[in-house]
Design a protein around this motif. Structure first.
Motif, short mmCIF file in Angstrom:
data_model
loop_
_atom_site.label_atom_id
_atom_site.label_comp_id
_atom_site.label_asym_id
_atom_site.label_seq_id
_atom_site.Cartn_x
_atom_site.Cartn_y
_atom_site.Cartn_z
N UNK A 15 49.00 32.43 38.80
CA UNK A 15 47.86 33.34 38.30
C UNK A 15 47.26 33.82 39.33
N UNK A 16 46.66 33.29 40.44
CA UNK A 16 46.01 33.53 41.62
C UNK A 16 47.07 34.58 42.38
N UNK A 17 48.28 34.39 42.42
CA UNK A 17 49.21 35.06 43.04
C UNK A 17 49.34 36.43 42.80
N UNK A 18 49.44 36.46 41.38
CA UNK A 18 49.80 37.73 40.51
C UNK A 18 48.49 38.56 40.51
N UNK A 19 47.43 37.83 40.21
CA UNK A 19 46.08 38.70 40.23
C UNK A 19 45.55 39.29 41.69
N UNK A 20 46.19 38.54 42.80
CA UNK A 20 45.79 38.89 44.04
C UNK A 20 46.66 40.28 44.19
N UNK A 21 48.05 40.38 44.18
CA UNK A 21 48.73 41.40 44.43
C UNK A 21 48.47 42.59 43.31
N UNK A 22 48.12 42.46 42.16
CA UNK A 22 47.73 43.62 41.23
C UNK A 22 46.32 44.17 41.60
N UNK A 23 45.57 43.28 41.84
CA UNK A 23 44.13 43.77 42.33
C UNK A 23 44.11 44.56 43.52
N UNK A 24 45.02 44.05 44.49
CA UNK A 24 44.91 44.70 45.75
C UNK A 24 45.37 46.01 45.73
N UNK A 25 46.51 46.38 44.88
CA UNK A 25 47.17 47.50 44.61
C UNK A 25 46.87 48.44 43.21
N UNK A 26 46.05 47.86 42.54
CA UNK A 26 45.59 48.43 41.30
C UNK A 26 46.78 48.43 40.54
N UNK A 27 47.47 47.20 40.31
CA UNK A 27 48.72 47.37 39.36
C UNK A 27 48.29 47.42 37.98
#
Length: 428
Positions: A290-302
């Motif tokens: 969950x932290x992995x996916x949230x980090x990627x989506x938050x960084x790139x506004x997914x």
């Protein structure tokens, strides 16, 4: 704080920084940034007003997967990310699981209480959870007769709130269970039978009295061991999974919890300490799925979708179901060969064009940063240090991106994917 300090802080309290946060928070003191992260701004209230009706609709429809999706929205998009991630902390702390509670309305109600108190009054928080019907359902103890008290109630309290191991329970579990006698869950509602209450004297945490369930949260909030255990859990959550500091370091946040009851003050002590910003702590936490996916989506506004949340559950981390009452599995358990393949597959889906997983992540990045995309990605995802093991591949993609005109989106997707699956992005 330097940009590197800001990135480190945001990785721990919000999964990952955004470009705006890196620019806006750099040069400020940790305390000032902490206040900004906890402030319930007008933007936060607008976010709540937009999202809460969607959560309520999911509850009315008993749509647990939709509810999970909106919960993930909070983690990625909330203007007050620390409050949302602290809600996750308390979910793990109490071991509350949506499947164990098996009543979405009750689960939503206790989650809302935890979110409200996530950074608030430590003295009030145990009462909000332990006296809630969801707690008894979560520990499989909906019926608590005076003649047959449910010892799993006492065992759960000792484990979650005080850090006791099973060999330390002795008679404490039984005494706590007696305090909860007379409490029954019927059709999602708490019913208290005065006839079934055990009104006799009980010895709990070294004190003897005719304690009842309503007294237990106060005893926990005032107990030095409970405060120390909570400070230790906070340290593991924000700093390091394996290396624990001295009791001298943990004593100030523990005292803040016990004496002043301020979760926010305890967290601030940890996040503004020299130890938190030391090299001994940086990149020392492995990211769960969950932290992995949230980090990627938050960084790139997914965009967060139901398919993404379903995929995370299939990877072994249901965001609303800690594995046991002790919390989710150790972070290292999510890094088996199969788990790493699943992580790589998820990264590929998130940066691809499949609308089921949001689509357009690479396209949005190209539109946002244009020629500066490689630098922006490095800034957000790697602390400005490309890992040696992917250096040559990164330079090749960077050259292709600079030379391309109509193929930039595909090259950008490859760049994002390369960084997302690199070892440095698996840590926070």
């Amino acid at each position: 704080m330097s940009r590197r300090d800001v990135a480190h802080l945001l990785r721990r309290v919000a999964a990952n920084p955004t470009a705006e946060e890196l620019d806006g928070f750099s040069g400020q003191l940790p305390d000032a940034v902490f206040l900004l992260l906890t402030e319930e701004s007008p933007r936060y209230h607008e976010f709540e007003a937009e999202l809460r009706p969607l959560e309520e609709a999911a509850v009315r429809s008993n749509a647990a997967n939709a509810y999970r999706t909106w919960f993930m929205w909070r983690l990625v998009l909330s203007p007050c990310p620390l409050r949302e991630w602290m809600t996750v902390f308390w979910l793990e702390y109490f071991g509350l699981g949506i499947e164990r509670v098996a009543d979405l309305a009750l689960f939503d109600d206790v989650v809302r209480s935890m979110r409200r108190l996530a950074l608030g009054d430590y003295h009030e928080l145990p009462a909000a959870v332990l006296l809630h019907p969801a707690f008894l359902l979560n520990v499989r103890a909906p019926l608590n007769y005076r003649s047959d008290p449910s010892e799993q109630v006492g065992a759960a309290i000792l484990r979650t709130c005080l850090g006791y191991r099973e060999q330390d329970f002795s008679a404490q579990a039984g005494e706590l269970a007696r305090a909860f006698s007379g409490r029954f869950i019927n059709r999602g509602r708490l019913r208290v039978s005065e006839f079934e209450r055990d009104t006799g004297e009980k010895t709990i945490l070294g004190r003897s009295k005719a304690f009842e369930a309503e007294d237990i949260p106060r005893l926990i909030a005032e107990d030095a061991r409970a405060a120390s255990w909570t400070a230790r859990r906070l340290y593991r959550w924000f700093c390091c999974d394996t290396r624990m500091p001295s009791e001298e370091f943990l004593s100030p946040p523990a005292e803040q919890l016990r004496q002043n009851g301020s979760v926010a003050a305890a967290v601030r002590l940890i996040l503004s300490s020299q130890w938190f910003f030391s090299e001994a702590v940086r990149r020392q936490k492995l990211r769960r799925p969950v932290e992995f996916a949230a980090a990627l989506l938050r960084a790139l506004k997914g965009r967060i979708t139901l398919r993404t949340v379903t995929e995370l559950t299939a990877m072994g981390q249901d965001i609303l179901q800690p594995t046991t009452l002790d919390g989710w599995s150790e972070a290292g358990n999510y890094f088996s060969p199969l788990a790493l393949i699943q992580r790589m597959n998820l990264a590929a889906k998130l940066v691809g064009t499949d609308e089921n997983f949001g689509g357009g992540l690479a396209r949005g990045a190209v539109e946002t940063w244009g020629d500066d995309l490689p630098n922006a990605l490095t800034d957000l995802m790697t602390d400005q240090a490309i890992p040696v093991e992917i250096g040559s591949r990164w330079e090749d993609l960077r050259a292709r991106y600079a030379a391309s005109s109509g193929d930039r989106e595909r090259v950008a997707a490859a760049m994002i994917y390369l960084l997302a699956v690199s070892p440095v992005f698996q840590t926070a």
